[in-house]
Design an enzyme around this catalytic site. Sequence first.
Site, PDB file in Angstrom:
ATOM      1  CD  GLU B  59      -1.761  -2.410   1.447  1.00 30.40           C
ATOM      2  OE1 GLU B  59      -0.608  -2.655   1.864  1.00 30.40           O
ATOM      3  OE2 GLU B  59      -2.626  -3.302   1.308  1.00 30.40           O
ATOM      4  CG  HIS B 128     -11.522  -6.665   6.737  1.00 33.60           C
ATOM      5  ND1 HIS B 128     -10.637  -7.374   7.503  1.00 33.60           N
ATOM      6  CD2 HIS B 128     -11.138  -6.884   5.455  1.00 33.60           C
ATOM      7  CE1 HIS B 128      -9.770  -8.005   6.712  1.00 33.60           C
ATOM      8  NE2 HIS B 128     -10.053  -7.713   5.471  1.00 33.60           N
TER       9      HIS B 128
HETATM   10  C1  LIG Z   1      -2.766  -4.656   4.323  1.00 34.59           C
HETATM   11  C2  LIG Z   1      -3.809  -5.434   3.622  1.00 34.59           C
HETATM   12  N1  LIG Z   1      -3.991  -5.220   2.307  1.00 34.59           N
HETATM   13  C3  LIG Z   1      -4.926  -5.931   1.632  1.00 34.59           C
HETATM   14  C4  LIG Z   1      -5.687  -6.858   2.270  1.00 34.59           C
HETATM   15  C5  LIG Z   1      -6.744  -7.656   1.496  1.00 34.59           C
HETATM   16  N2  LIG Z   1      -6.290  -9.046   1.349  1.00 34.59           N
HETATM   17  C6  LIG Z   1      -6.634  -9.957   2.258  1.00 34.59           C
HETATM   18  S1  LIG Z   1      -5.909 -11.409   1.990  1.00 34.59           S
HETATM   19  C7  LIG Z   1      -5.125 -10.865   0.625  1.00 34.59           C
HETATM   20  C8  LIG Z   1      -4.208 -11.785  -0.113  1.00 34.59           C
HETATM   21  C9  LIG Z   1      -3.082 -12.247   0.744  1.00 34.59           C
HETATM   22  O1  LIG Z   1      -2.365 -13.258   0.127  1.00 34.59           O
HETATM   23  P1  LIG Z   1      -1.291 -14.106   0.879  1.00 34.59           P
HETATM   24  O2  LIG Z   1      -0.502 -13.255   1.811  1.00 34.59           O
HETATM   25  O3  LIG Z   1      -0.505 -14.836  -0.138  1.00 34.59           O
HETATM   26  O4  LIG Z   1      -2.096 -15.129   1.785  1.00 34.59           O
HETATM   27  P2  LIG Z   1      -3.232 -16.166   1.361  1.00 34.59           P
HETATM   28  O5  LIG Z   1      -4.525 -15.433   1.393  1.00 34.59           O
HETATM   29  O6  LIG Z   1      -2.891 -16.699   0.031  1.00 34.59           O
HETATM   30  O7  LIG Z   1      -3.204 -17.209   2.426  1.00 34.59           O
HETATM   31  C10 LIG Z   1      -5.459  -9.536   0.380  1.00 34.59           C
HETATM   32  C11 LIG Z   1      -4.995  -8.770  -0.781  1.00 34.59           C
HETATM   33  C12 LIG Z   1      -5.495  -7.014   3.653  1.00 34.59           C
HETATM   34  N3  LIG Z   1      -6.226  -7.878   4.365  1.00 34.59           N
HETATM   35  N4  LIG Z   1      -4.534  -6.311   4.300  1.00 34.59           N
END
Ligand SMILES: Cc1ncc(C[n+]2csc(CCOP(=O)(O)OP(=O)(O)O)c2C)c(N)n1
Lengths: 325, 330
Positions: B59, B128
């Site tokens: 971000e 959230h």
């Molecule tokens: C700081 C932040 N930015 C965006 C999000 C929205 N978001 C939640 S999970 C996710 C993907 C995360 O992927 P990863 O770290 O690979 O974990 P996975 O969900 O695959 O277990 C996103 C973009 C968030 N929760 N927190």
Amino acid sequence: MSENIDNGETALALLRDMLRIRRFEERCAELYGESKIRGFLHLYIGEEAVAVGAVRALGPDDAIVATYREHGHALVRGVSANAIMAEMYGRREGCCRGRGGSMHLFDAATRFYGGNAIVGGGLPIAVGLALADRLQGRAGVTAAFFGEGAVAEGAFHESMNLAALWRLPVAFFCENNFYAMGTALARSESQTDLCAKAAAFGMPATKVDGMDVMAVHEAAREAVRQVRGGGPVFVEFQTYRYRAHSMFDPDLYRDRAEIEAWKKRGPIHNLSNRLKALGKLTEAQFLALDAEATKEVEAAVAFAEAGSLEPIEDLALDVVAGRKR
Amino acid sequence: MRISYREAMRMALHDALASDPRVFLMGEDVGKYGGSYAVSKGFLDEFGPERIRDTPLSELAFVGAGIGAALGGMRPIVEVMTVNFSLLALDAIVNSAALYRHMSAGQFHVPLVIRMATGAGRQLAAQHSHSLENWYAHVPGLTVVAPATIDDARGMLAAALAEPDPVIVFEHVMLYNVEGELGDAWREADLRSARVMKSGRDVTLIAWGGTVGKAIEAAEALAADGIDAEVVDLRVLRPLDDATYVASVRRTHRAVVVDEGWRSGSLAAEVMARIMEQAFYDLDAPVARVCSEEVPIPYAKHLEDAALPQPAKIVAAVRRMLGGAAGASR
Ligand SMILES: Cc1ncc(C[n+]2csc(CCOP(=O)(O)OP(=O)(O)O)c2C)c(N)n1
């Protein structure tokens, strides 16, 4: 392939835990369809070997920091299926009295520090937990679980550096399932070899087949041993989520063939087939383990169904210390 | 034409991308995934990866890069999934975007639009669900808007892109599926004025974003009791259009401010203070407010509902103010 599959007892315990998570989450998906569970629900189906193998490598005094995809970690750590299910039902019998839901499971008794839904948000906290252990002369290890998506956040780089600089007892357990929501690793990282990032901090790093629970367990045990004796370690577990990112995700960004290929390597049948081939597991034993897992889940559902609601008068409790229940 | 808020926002983005080659969209999952709230679905195919840029989970970097691209002559639209995650980019927004014009004595300016979802109501729990609009509305150098209607979802983005300075657009998560009639008013959408949504004689309900619909619902319930409430949609949270809501309060002599943020240090507090400063002698009662309870927004439905402003709470606040006297007039 790891040798300690010969230890049939460990292997069966790991198999049992994977089945517990799988059946628990399959039921969660159904309950979501029935609107019993709401909000975001992130399933771990396909990735069970990582939580099982890694959490089982920790001792009772070690700490865990996890993400919003943490039902499995909590279950294996010893948070009861009842308390987790009731939490997802939003009931006061849940591990956080219904305040957190699926993404925010916490449990002080097992040093389970959440359930953080800010990507990368748990990493600096893990560093601080490790610092507290160090400063108080305790031998604890803090295991930080995070997805490969978190590796792009500043919090990852800052935490890795701090942990390495101060030689803190953190096990950085990266669950690389190759997608952060709809964004594939190669579309978000200039360097897709995640271990190379750890090397930049002078931190030991290993890449492990996260679909092989025995390999995960062995690597995690070795990492925890190393962390306890010295500084932080980074382990990349390569794995895959079979389901969409969350229940809101239409999953338009992956090839069906890719998903099917990973399913062939599924951690549960992968292990059970090997054990059967070695004569350490019969089909009847497998079915018994499975039935036991299903029974635990059904009991948890009944427990949650019978649960009660936190009174609205208690809405403002636990914001700061003070008023008691 | 009857469309959803999501569709209106999507049309606005589409127009912007189609009409100005300097405009591009970037953020997490805006491309291949189609946008976390499905606003930009199909855009990647239509406009290509140079203009629909999926970013890593970074971000601070991509909001900061939006500032740099704006300084460099582009018109970026940066999407941050929710205001909760925008805190990872707070430094870029508050310490850079808002300050460049002033620090450089007008040599540089940052024509950047940042869109983010805000608010609660979907049982997404504490990390959230928060409404932090007032954090941004506190900062000189930013323009902060909260489109609450189909017309504003359709019209405000173009106005934001026409601004020479940074604009933050708050889209309440409960609005995306709301449908309504798209008229012609959207063509006149500005970033300066509040709007009277419904006129009334007895009390002014001042709301914005996700609380506008709740205020209108409350006004309808009050009408059944013979209480005639006026509803003002602030639309723009910085700079506040004092003239519109103060004029309304001068007519009705009473005001209730409805704010999904927490009460302490809220935007509601600011609006109330301005009413006190500008219309104190026109008031028949102390100005009241309905805000979120001062707790992190909980997951369980009944607790989430209890934590948020609701039509029934607004009705109760108005009743308390009128002391039960239906249709009271001066
Ligand atoms: C700081 C932040 N930015 C965006 C999000 C929205 N978001 C939640 S999970 C996710 C993907 C995360 O992927 P990863 O770290 O690979 O974990 P996975 O969900 O695959 O277990 C996103 C973009 C968030 N929760 N927190």
